[in-house]
Enzyme design. Structure first.
Site, short mmCIF file in Angstrom:
data_model
loop_
_atom_site.label_atom_id
_atom_site.label_comp_id
_atom_site.label_asym_id
_atom_site.label_seq_id
_atom_site.Cartn_x
_atom_site.Cartn_y
_atom_site.Cartn_z
N GLU A 1 -6.59 5.25 2.68
CA GLU A 1 -6.47 4.65 3.44
C GLU A 1 -4.33 4.89 3.53
O GLU A 1 -3.97 5.24 2.88
CB GLU A 1 -6.02 2.77 2.81
CG GLU A 1 -7.63 2.07 2.17
CD GLU A 1 -7.73 0.93 2.16
OE1 GLU A 1 -6.31 0.52 1.68
OE2 GLU A 1 -8.51 0.13 1.59
N ASP B 1 -6.54 -6.08 6.62
CA ASP B 1 -7.24 -4.31 6.03
C ASP B 1 -7.29 -3.37 6.98
O ASP B 1 -8.76 -2.73 7.63
CB ASP B 1 -8.58 -4.84 4.94
CG ASP B 1 -8.62 -3.32 4.63
OD1 ASP B 1 -8.07 -2.68 4.33
OD2 ASP B 1 -9.58 -3.20 3.64
N ASP C 1 -13.33 1.05 10.11
CA ASP C 1 -14.09 0.43 8.70
C ASP C 1 -13.83 -0.63 8.58
O ASP C 1 -13.46 -1.27 7.68
CB ASP C 1 -13.16 1.23 7.30
CG ASP C 1 -13.33 0.55 6.34
OD1 ASP C 1 -14.30 0.54 5.76
OD2 ASP C 1 -12.56 -0.16 5.15
N ALA D 1 2.73 -5.42 3.33
CA ALA D 1 2.14 -6.74 4.61
C ALA D 1 2.31 -8.19 4.16
O ALA D 1 2.11 -8.70 2.90
CB ALA D 1 0.52 -6.71 4.54
N ALA D 2 2.52 -9.29 4.82
CA ALA D 2 3.01 -10.33 4.67
C ALA D 2 2.01 -11.00 4.12
O ALA D 2 0.67 -11.28 4.55
CB ALA D 2 3.63 -11.20 5.59
N LYS E 1 0.77 -1.34 -0.29
CA LYS E 1 -0.14 0.01 0.05
C LYS E 1 0.45 0.98 0.01
O LYS E 1 1.64 1.69 0.81
CB LYS E 1 -1.28 0.20 1.70
CG LYS E 1 -1.59 -1.19 1.29
CD LYS E 1 -2.80 -0.36 2.53
CE LYS E 1 -4.15 -1.90 2.62
NZ LYS E 1 -5.00 -1.75 2.76
N LEU F 1 -0.78 -13.92 3.54
CA LEU F 1 -1.07 -14.92 4.40
C LEU F 1 -1.15 -16.58 3.08
O LEU F 1 -1.60 -16.24 2.34
CB LEU F 1 -2.63 -15.04 5.38
CG LEU F 1 -3.28 -14.26 6.19
CD1 LEU F 1 -4.77 -13.95 5.99
CD2 LEU F 1 -2.46 -15.03 7.28
N GLU G 1 -12.47 -12.01 9.35
CA GLU G 1 -11.79 -13.78 8.33
C GLU G 1 -11.67 -14.62 9.49
O GLU G 1 -10.82 -14.07 10.53
CB GLU G 1 -10.86 -13.68 7.24
CG GLU G 1 -12.05 -12.59 6.20
CD GLU G 1 -10.35 -12.56 4.80
OE1 GLU G 1 -9.91 -13.50 4.79
OE2 GLU G 1 -10.68 -11.87 3.92
#
Length: 571
Positions: free
Chosen positions: A292, A464, A444, A375-376, A271, A378, A449
């Protein structure tokens, strides 16, 4: 007379043609002449930080599209054409749904050789910040670390139950083949060829696995990673040093996000920086129309770990060369063609997404360096499926309509009677997520998950977090509505919050110390750190009010086995 006029007209046409050819030749030669003049003037000073040299081995189409978007500040002809095509590009505001497929991965032996090499072609140059922000005034004293003391506290040494086979996401002695291209994953992009697979079997030592794979193998029913897992620190280092081999746009979403693939086959979600640290969200902005923030993603990982949740995937900040590490290695024409040179001679691009991907919202470097969060990833969905759950306290995402929870004070009673919140720890986990969001100011949280393998009896993944840390002068108390309505909290969470309110473990101090480890430090300005202490007091006051109203045992759910110093679970 007529013949004379025809001849004069022909001569005129020929003259215009010759003049046009001469102008084109001059335009082509001018950059080279200017470059030669610059070299003559600045002889002996070839290391200019503003030069935009291409990588020595450009990848794919980048090699055919020109070695550099700018030479001495002068855009080439193709760049000029891109500048002219903005208004006529019908797909400039569409989300990218197609990623080019690759032919495979290198053979296994070559892969293992590469895994043994650390920090190859890393970005070892000195880090350059876009802005010069003041550091936190609450620096820990020499020889003493509040963060270390916090993590050594018994509340952070709580052990999880012994793991059965069904409690581990992946079993080391199994037949599962870890292949980044499994099931023809369209988000996998790599320049190499072959069919390397990382197999978690006894055939190879776990120590030979890349850090991203060690992270994946460590995931279990109770936590995304443990405090004692050394692979997490190494993975954060990989996110900032591993060579980027390919770049692709992530489909979906309102704002541009890129999928970065590394030399060790790991992947991260990038990002880019859109706002400076001190910029607050304007008071008239709706939460769903806010930018963001890359630094919010970084800060959320550190805050989540300090709270003891460990449910945010590892995130690290990195300074990216937009030319060498994005434009020259991307396979996507749709991304490549959005690069241009700004009037200030900075390299910019905007990509494709639902809302903020236009020339007016372009991302520009200085001149081609830009900050971003990595961000790693998953585990791939083909290996470890995840279930997306709608947040019961999801906002309406409408300018005028209100959600049910905003108008019904007894809304939580209905939630408690609805699966999966009617049993287990799901509702309590949701309270943890609520506390995290309130401390960040994140409005937000529309979904969360879980890993499908663990069913309803597992932790929530806090993904996020880019809309957190938008305001430091305002505390959005509506985020705490789930806690105020349900009046439930885990005992371990409540005790850690009380601990972080003490001076020796002060939240803003340990948080600032943790953020200093990131390459983009300072990640947050001091005003955000001060807001954390203020909001922590609000959370503790809300829990205290619940206890006074309903009693301690009705509010605080015991999840600690004090005798064995471990977590107990109600399944």
């Amino acid at each position: 007379m007529k013949m004379i006029l025809v001849r004069k007209f022909r001569v005129l046409i020929l003259t215009v043609f010759l003049i046009a050819c001469t102008l084109h030749i001059m335009i082509d030669l001018l950059p080279k002449l200017e470059k030669r003049a610059t070299r003559t003037t600045n002889e002996g000073t070839s290391d200019c930080s503003c030069s935009n040299k291409p990588s020595e081995e450009p990848h794919g189409r980048a090699k055919q599209r020109g070695r550099s978007a700018v030479q001495s500040g002068w855009p080439n002809k193709h760049t000029l054409r891109i500048l002219q095509d903005f208004g006529s590009d019908p797909g400039s505001n569409l989300t990218s749904h197609s990623l080019e497929k690759t032919t495979g991965l290198p053979d296994r032996n070559e892969a293992l050789k590469r895994l043994e090499q650390s920090n190859l072609n890393g970005n070892s140059g000195s880090r350059q910040l876009i802005q010069d922000w003041s550091r936190s005034r609450n620096q820990p004293g020499k020889g003493f670390s509040k963060l270390h003391a916090l993590l050594e506290h018994p509340l952070y040494k709580v052990s999880i139950p012994d793991l059965a086979e069904e409690d581990a996401l992946f079993n080391v002695n199994s037949d599962i083949r870890f292949n980044p291209k499994a099931a023809q994953n369209p988000e996998w992009q790599n320049e190499d060829n072959g069919d390397t697979k990382f197999s978690p079997t006894a055939e190879t030592s776990v120590d030979s696995y890349p850090n991203w794979l060690k992270f994946h193998i460590g995931i279990n029913r109770y936590e995304l990673y443990s405090n004692s897992n050394p692979a997490i620190g190494n993975l954060l280092q990989d996110l900032t040093t591993q060579r980027i081999t390919s770049v692709a746009m992530k489909s979906g979403g309102t704002q541009l996000k890129l999928i970065m693939t590394f030399q060790n086959y790991g992947q991260a979600l990038f990002k880019p920086m859109k706002q400076t640290r001190e910029q607050e969200t304007p008071p008239d902005f709706f939460y769903f129309s806010d930018y963001e923030r890359h630094n919010a993603e970084i800060a959320a990982f550190h805050l989540d770990r300090i709270l003891g949740f460990r449910r945010v995937p590892p995130v690290a900040g990195r300074l990216v060369n937009m030319t060498k590490e994005i434009r020259d290695v991307t396979h996507e024409k749709k991304l490549w063609r959005t690069f241009f040179v700004s009037p200030a001679n900075n390299i910019c691009f905007y990509g494709e997404c639902s809302y903020y991907c236009t020339t007016e919202h372009a991302l520009c470097g200085k001149p081609d360096q830009i900050e971003g969060s990595f961000a790693a990833f998953l585990p791939d969905m083909s290996l470890a499926k995840r279930t997306a759950w709608r947040n019961p306290w999801r906002r309406s995402y409408h300018k005028r309509k209100k959600a049910d929870w905003e108008v019904d004070p007894d809304y939580c009673e209905e939630v408690k009677q609805t699966a999966p919140y009617d049993r287990g720890t799901r509702l309590l986990d949701l309270m943890d997520m609520t506390i995290l969001d309130f401390l960040m100011g994140n409005m937000d949280r529309h979904h969360y998950e879980t890993f499908e393998k663990f069913g309803n009896d597992t932790f929530l993944i806090h993904l996020d977090n880019g809309r957190g840390f938008g305001k430091y002068s305002h505390d959005e108390v509506s985020i705490l509505v789930p806690l105020n309505q349900c009046c439930r909290v885990k005992k371990s969470t409540y005790l850690r919050l009380q601990l972080l309110a003490k001076e020796e473990y002060k939240l803003s101090d340990v948080f600032a110390e943790s953020l200093q480890k990131d390459k983009l430090t300072p990640v947050l300005i001091q005003a955000h750190l001060d807001a954390l202490d203020r909001r922590l007091r609000i959370v503790l006051k809300a829990i205290s009010d619940c206890i006074e109203k309903s009693g301690y045992d009705s509010v605080v759910e015991s999840d600690l086995d004090d005798k064995n110093n471990s977590v107990t679970t109600k399944r």
